[in-house]
Design a protein around this motif. Structure first.
Motif, PDB file in Angstrom:
ATOM      1  N   ALA A 151      53.817  43.103  36.238  1.00 37.93           N
ATOM      2  CA  ALA A 151      53.509  44.524  36.134  1.00 37.93           C
ATOM      3  C   ALA A 151      54.621  45.264  35.386  1.00 37.93           C
ATOM      4  O   ALA A 151      54.352  46.105  34.521  1.00 37.93           O
ATOM      5  CB  ALA A 151      53.324  45.122  37.525  1.00 37.93           C
ATOM      6  N   LEU A 152      55.866  44.950  35.709  1.00 39.09           N
ATOM      7  CA  LEU A 152      56.990  45.602  35.038  1.00 39.09           C
ATOM      8  C   LEU A 152      57.043  45.226  33.561  1.00 39.09           C
ATOM      9  O   LEU A 152      57.489  46.037  32.720  1.00 39.09           O
ATOM     10  CB  LEU A 152      58.302  45.208  35.721  1.00 39.09           C
ATOM     11  N   ALA A 153      56.594  44.022  33.234  1.00 40.22           N
ATOM     12  CA  ALA A 153      56.602  43.577  31.845  1.00 40.22           C
ATOM     13  C   ALA A 153      55.379  44.056  31.075  1.00 40.22           C
ATOM     14  O   ALA A 153      55.280  43.838  29.859  1.00 40.22           O
ATOM     15  CB  ALA A 153      56.686  42.049  31.792  1.00 40.22           C
ATOM     16  N   GLY A 154      54.444  44.701  31.777  1.00 38.50           N
ATOM     17  CA  GLY A 154      53.243  45.190  31.122  1.00 38.50           C
ATOM     18  C   GLY A 154      52.218  44.116  30.827  1.00 38.50           C
ATOM     19  O   GLY A 154      51.316  44.314  30.008  1.00 38.50           O
ATOM     20  N   THR A 155      52.330  42.963  31.487  1.00 40.53           N
ATOM     21  CA  THR A 155      51.399  41.858  31.232  1.00 40.53           C
ATOM     22  C   THR A 155      50.533  41.547  32.451  1.00 40.53           C
ATOM     23  O   THR A 155      49.898  40.498  32.508  1.00 40.53           O
ATOM     24  CB  THR A 155      52.175  40.584  30.850  1.00 40.53           C
ATOM     25  N   GLY A 156      50.525  42.441  33.425  1.00 43.42           N
ATOM     26  CA  GLY A 156      49.794  42.183  34.655  1.00 43.42           C
ATOM     27  C   GLY A 156      48.389  42.743  34.639  1.00 43.42           C
ATOM     28  O   GLY A 156      47.700  42.728  33.611  1.00 43.42           O
ATOM     29  N   TRP A 157      47.986  43.289  35.779  1.00 44.25           N
ATOM     30  CA  TRP A 157      46.627  43.807  35.959  1.00 44.25           C
ATOM     31  C   TRP A 157      46.334  44.937  34.992  1.00 44.25           C
ATOM     32  O   TRP A 157      47.206  45.751  34.673  1.00 44.25           O
ATOM     33  CB  TRP A 157      46.472  44.293  37.396  1.00 44.25           C
ATOM     34  N   ARG A 158      45.074  45.004  34.518  1.00 47.57           N
ATOM     35  CA  ARG A 158      44.625  46.095  33.659  1.00 47.57           C
ATOM     36  C   ARG A 158      43.359  46.706  34.242  1.00 47.57           C
ATOM     37  O   ARG A 158      42.506  45.972  34.777  1.00 47.57           O
ATOM     38  CB  ARG A 158      44.322  45.607  32.234  1.00 47.57           C
ATOM     39  N   PRO A 159      43.211  48.012  34.139  1.00 41.94           N
ATOM     40  CA  PRO A 159      41.998  48.654  34.677  1.00 41.94           C
ATOM     41  C   PRO A 159      40.717  48.129  34.058  1.00 41.94           C
ATOM     42  O   PRO A 159      39.665  48.111  34.709  1.00 41.94           O
ATOM     43  CB  PRO A 159      42.209  50.144  34.354  1.00 41.94           C
ATOM     44  N   ASP A 160      40.797  47.684  32.798  1.00 42.72           N
ATOM     45  CA  ASP A 160      39.592  47.197  32.117  1.00 42.72           C
ATOM     46  C   ASP A 160      39.459  45.680  32.202  1.00 42.72           C
ATOM     47  O   ASP A 160      38.655  45.082  31.493  1.00 42.72           O
ATOM     48  CB  ASP A 160      39.597  47.634  30.654  1.00 42.72           C
ATOM     49  N   GLY A 161      40.234  45.062  33.072  1.00 43.33           N
ATOM     50  CA  GLY A 161      40.209  43.604  33.148  1.00 43.33           C
ATOM     51  C   GLY A 161      39.027  43.040  33.909  1.00 43.33           C
ATOM     52  O   GLY A 161      38.764  41.837  33.837  1.00 43.33           O
ATOM     53  N   GLY A 162      38.348  43.873  34.678  1.00 44.62           N
ATOM     54  CA  GLY A 162      37.179  43.413  35.413  1.00 44.62           C
ATOM     55  C   GLY A 162      37.443  43.035  36.852  1.00 44.62           C
ATOM     56  O   GLY A 162      36.511  42.989  37.656  1.00 44.62           O
ATOM     57  N   ALA A 163      38.684  42.744  37.201  1.00 45.06           N
ATOM     58  CA  ALA A 163      39.017  42.358  38.576  1.00 45.06           C
ATOM     59  C   ALA A 163      39.666  43.522  39.299  1.00 45.06           C
ATOM     60  O   ALA A 163      40.351  44.350  38.688  1.00 45.06           O
ATOM     61  CB  ALA A 163      39.964  41.154  38.582  1.00 45.06           C
ATOM     62  N   SER A 164      39.464  43.589  40.596  1.00 46.71           N
ATOM     63  CA  SER A 164      40.149  44.606  41.392  1.00 46.71           C
ATOM     64  C   SER A 164      41.609  44.203  41.567  1.00 46.71           C
ATOM     65  O   SER A 164      41.999  43.063  41.292  1.00 46.71           O
ATOM     66  CB  SER A 164      39.477  44.749  42.760  1.00 46.71           C
ATOM     67  N   LEU A 165      42.419  45.131  42.036  1.00 48.93           N
ATOM     68  CA  LEU A 165      43.827  44.827  42.285  1.00 48.93           C
ATOM     69  C   LEU A 165      43.974  43.682  43.276  1.00 48.93           C
ATOM     70  O   LEU A 165      44.805  42.782  43.101  1.00 48.93           O
ATOM     71  CB  LEU A 165      44.542  46.071  42.816  1.00 48.93           C
ATOM     72  N   LYS A 166      43.162  43.683  44.329  1.00 46.24           N
ATOM     73  CA  LYS A 166      43.264  42.651  45.359  1.00 46.24           C
ATOM     74  C   LYS A 166      42.762  41.302  44.845  1.00 46.24           C
ATOM     75  O   LYS A 166      43.374  40.262  45.128  1.00 46.24           O
ATOM     76  CB  LYS A 166      42.498  43.082  46.606  1.00 46.24           C
ATOM     77  N   SER A 167      41.671  41.312  44.116  1.00 45.36           N
ATOM     78  CA  SER A 167      41.152  40.060  43.573  1.00 45.36           C
ATOM     79  C   SER A 167      42.141  39.458  42.582  1.00 45.36           C
ATOM     80  O   SER A 167      42.337  38.236  42.541  1.00 45.36           O
ATOM     81  CB  SER A 167      39.803  40.291  42.882  1.00 45.36           C
TER      82      SER A 167
END
Length: 295
Positions: A151-167
């Motif tokens: 997340a700090l590197a900007g390579t983590g979860w994205r809102p448009d990625g299709g998965a929820s934060l928990k998934s």
């Protein structure tokens, strides 16, 4: 009377026979049409509700992520979020360990577990809640670290990625599992065994030099009785060494476990300690000293 005529039977001429029906002129049942229409409407409403919930969840996740990013994924906001992820993932991963499904899921994600798995390893994961808990705690902790680093590197979860934060987090757990399991299996192979009576395999282990007098006062029979109640060999060994006056850190080094893992086993054992004659069996009289020295 002709053979084809019977008293009381209706006489039908050819002109009275009903015409054969074709597939196109069979009238629809009104009830059947109403049921189909009702089902279609229910399915449409369900689809709309699901889409709305998905959209709302995505918006909520994006808002949470924005708050976390503003806090640099640190502080109270991150701590609360990490706790929520842990509480969500732990029961799921624990169940996967129990059933063995986690190995298939890891392979499906392209992160197969390559470490050898013995039948004893699999049986232990199915029957020993302490071992499952240790594995789950470690893999979830590693996944949290990875989650935050990405997340700090900007390579983590994205809102448009299709998965929820928990998934997405559960996916990170599966990604970390192969390495954690490999180390766990290797450490298990190096653990010294403990006989069912808890004494034979460790009879040459001397009492700790700082063993207190009250620890020495625990009779051999009482120790035998305590250890006989403990079915898991690793927990039994840890208990034996604790009764000999060793600290959790020292026991962990002996068993290739962390001090926290030893503490977790002893805590579970205290909660489920056997009772004899209405009195709780004493696990160790030197718990306070043990707590101080492990810090």
């Amino acid at each position: 009377m002709p053979d084809d005529q019977f008293d009381g039977a209706p006489q039908l001429g050819a002109q009275q026979l009903p015409a054969a029906r074709t597939g196109t002129d069979v009238p629809e049942s009104p009830l059947f049409r109403m049921e189909i229409e009702a089902d279609s409407a229910a399915l449409a409403r369900l689809a709309e509700k699901t889409a709305a919930e998905t959209s709302r969840r995505a918006a909520d996740d994006a808002a949470v992520y924005e708050v976390l990013a503003a806090a640099q994924f640190d502080g109270p906001a991150w701590n609360l979020f990490a706790r929520a992820l842990t509480e969500y993932a732990c029961p799921i991963v624990t169940n996967w360990l129990y059933t063995g499904e986690i190995f298939t899921l890891c392979a499906d994600r392209g992160r197969p577990v390559r470490a050898p798995r013995t039948q004893q390893d699999m049986e232990t994961l199915r029957t020993d809640p302490d071992e499952r808990e240790e594995l789950v705690c470690e893999v979830v902790a590693r996944a949290l670290h990875l989650y935050r680093r990405c997340a700090l590197a900007g390579t983590g979860w994205r809102p448009d990625g299709g998965a929820s934060l928990k998934s997405y987090f559960v996916g990170a757990v599966l990604g970390e599992f192969a390495e954690v399991f490999g180390r766990w299996a290797s450490e298990r192979a190096r653990r010294p065994p403990c006989e069912p009576d808890g004494m034979n395999a460790l009879q040459d282990v001397a009492a700790h030099r700082s063993e207190e007098p009250e620890s020495q006062a625990i009779g051999h029979d009482a120790v035998q009785r305590l250890l006989a109640e403990v079915k898991d060999e690793t927990t039994r060994t840890a208990l034996f060494l604790m009764l000999r006056g060793y600290t959790r850190k020292e026991i962990g080094e002996f068993l290739n476990l962390s001090a926290a893992a030893v503490a977790m086993r002893m805590s579970r054992l205290r909660k489920n300690r056997p009772q004899h004659g209405g009195q709780e069996e004493q696990l160790t009289p030197s718990t306070a000293r043990d707590d101080r020295e492990d810090a």
